[in-house]
Design a protein around this motif. Structure first.
Motif, PDB file in Angstrom:
ATOM      1  N   UNK A 208       0.872  -1.208  -0.188  1.00  0.00           N
ATOM      2  CA  UNK A 208      -0.080  -0.048  -0.011  1.00  0.00           C
ATOM      3  C   UNK A 208       0.844   1.101  -0.083  1.00  0.00           C
ATOM      4  N   UNK A 209       0.050   2.246  -0.184  1.00  0.00           N
ATOM      5  CA  UNK A 209       0.884   3.787  -0.098  1.00  0.00           C
ATOM      6  C   UNK A 209       1.987   3.838   1.050  1.00  0.00           C
ATOM      7  N   UNK A 210       1.678   3.402   2.062  1.00  0.00           N
ATOM      8  CA  UNK A 210       2.516   3.430   3.432  1.00  0.00           C
ATOM      9  C   UNK A 210       3.887   2.837   3.254  1.00  0.00           C
ATOM     10  N   UNK A 211       3.592   1.618   2.635  1.00  0.00           N
ATOM     11  CA  UNK A 211       4.506   0.622   2.679  1.00  0.00           C
ATOM     12  C   UNK A 211       5.336   0.931   1.502  1.00  0.00           C
ATOM     13  N   UNK A 212       5.000   1.592   0.276  1.00  0.00           N
ATOM     14  CA  UNK A 212       5.713   2.222  -0.682  1.00  0.00           C
ATOM     15  C   UNK A 212       6.843   3.192  -0.138  1.00  0.00           C
ATOM     16  N   UNK A 213       6.125   4.176   0.553  1.00  0.00           N
ATOM     17  CA  UNK A 213       6.675   5.231   1.308  1.00  0.00           C
ATOM     18  C   UNK A 213       7.947   4.808   2.199  1.00  0.00           C
ATOM     19  N   UNK A 214       7.645   3.783   2.910  1.00  0.00           N
ATOM     20  CA  UNK A 214       8.836   3.106   4.001  1.00  0.00           C
ATOM     21  C   UNK A 214       9.977   2.459   3.192  1.00  0.00           C
ATOM     22  N   UNK A 215       9.604   1.804   1.975  1.00  0.00           N
ATOM     23  CA  UNK A 215      10.551   1.243   1.259  1.00  0.00           C
ATOM     24  C   UNK A 215      11.364   2.262   0.611  1.00  0.00           C
ATOM     25  N   UNK A 216      10.473   3.396  -0.053  1.00  0.00           N
ATOM     26  CA  UNK A 216      11.272   4.243  -0.903  1.00  0.00           C
ATOM     27  C   UNK A 216      12.284   5.190  -0.034  1.00  0.00           C
ATOM     28  N   UNK A 217      12.209   5.155   1.221  1.00  0.00           N
ATOM     29  CA  UNK A 217      12.849   6.083   2.205  1.00  0.00           C
ATOM     30  C   UNK A 217      13.981   4.969   2.921  1.00  0.00           C
ATOM     31  N   UNK A 218      14.025   3.927   2.772  1.00  0.00           N
ATOM     32  CA  UNK A 218      14.464   2.756   3.488  1.00  0.00           C
ATOM     33  C   UNK A 218      14.184   2.916   4.967  1.00  0.00           C
ATOM     34  N   UNK A 219      13.253   3.219   5.322  1.00  0.00           N
ATOM     35  CA  UNK A 219      12.764   3.316   6.679  1.00  0.00           C
ATOM     36  C   UNK A 219      12.566   1.913   7.029  1.00  0.00           C
ATOM     37  N   UNK A 220      12.019   0.832   6.334  1.00  0.00           N
ATOM     38  CA  UNK A 220      12.170  -0.459   6.515  1.00  0.00           C
ATOM     39  C   UNK A 220      13.281  -0.991   7.074  1.00  0.00           C
ATOM     40  N   UNK A 221      14.408  -0.632   6.797  1.00  0.00           N
ATOM     41  CA  UNK A 221      15.767  -1.313   7.016  1.00  0.00           C
ATOM     42  C   UNK A 221      16.132  -1.006   8.590  1.00  0.00           C
ATOM     43  N   UNK A 222      15.609   0.065   9.208  1.00  0.00           N
ATOM     44  CA  UNK A 222      15.790   0.641  10.625  1.00  0.00           C
ATOM     45  C   UNK A 222      15.976  -0.423  11.524  1.00  0.00           C
ATOM     46  N   UNK A 223      14.733  -1.541  11.743  1.00  0.00           N
ATOM     47  CA  UNK A 223      15.188  -2.493  12.763  1.00  0.00           C
ATOM     48  C   UNK A 223      16.407  -3.430  12.625  1.00  0.00           C
ATOM     49  N   UNK A 224      16.951  -3.288  11.369  1.00  0.00           N
ATOM     50  CA  UNK A 224      18.398  -4.038  11.308  1.00  0.00           C
ATOM     51  C   UNK A 224      19.309  -3.486  12.228  1.00  0.00           C
TER      52      UNK A 224
END
Length: 126
Positions: free
Chosen positions: A77-93
């Protein structure tokens, strides 16, 4: 030893500095997609040791009438696309780095199913 200490110290500092971002992204995911907030996946680490990598979830768990997950394109969804495009999904690593599963410098851990196709040079780096 110094590299490990540097990795852990830097990860701790970054987790502290980015804690407001962690909280904001977590709340947004919880509101828009529900739980779980993080996505976990097994990855091969140093010397092929398997560990659980953490990422923020970017896709919904929507299923079709057969109970199968919808294609990725429909669940992103839109939020997921934003999180991926800004690489925020990688922060928990950063927690993986803090635990010693990963390092800031080195090859990116690929999927476990790729271990069988590594050549001898790639296995040295894994």
């Amino acid at each position: 030893m110094a590299k490990l200490l540097f990795d852990k110290l830097l990860a701790f500092i970054l987790i502290f500095l980015f804690s407001p971002v962690y909280i904001a992204v977590s709340i947004l995911i919880w509101i828009k997609m529900g739980r779980p907030i993080c996505f976990r996946q097994l990855r091969p680490g140093y010397k092929g040791n398997i560990f659980c990598i953490y990422k923020f979830r970017t896709m919904t768990n929507e299923k079709n009438n057969k109970g199968e997950l919808l294609p990725d394109e429909q669940r992103l969804i839109g939020l997921g696309k934003f999180i991926r495009s800004t690489s925020l999904d990688e922060l928990p690593q950063l927690f993986n780095v803090l635990k010693g599963d990963m390092s800031f410098v080195g090859p990116r851990p690929l999927l476990v199913e790729y271990l069988d196709v590594y050549n001898s040079e790639q296995k040295k780096k894994a």
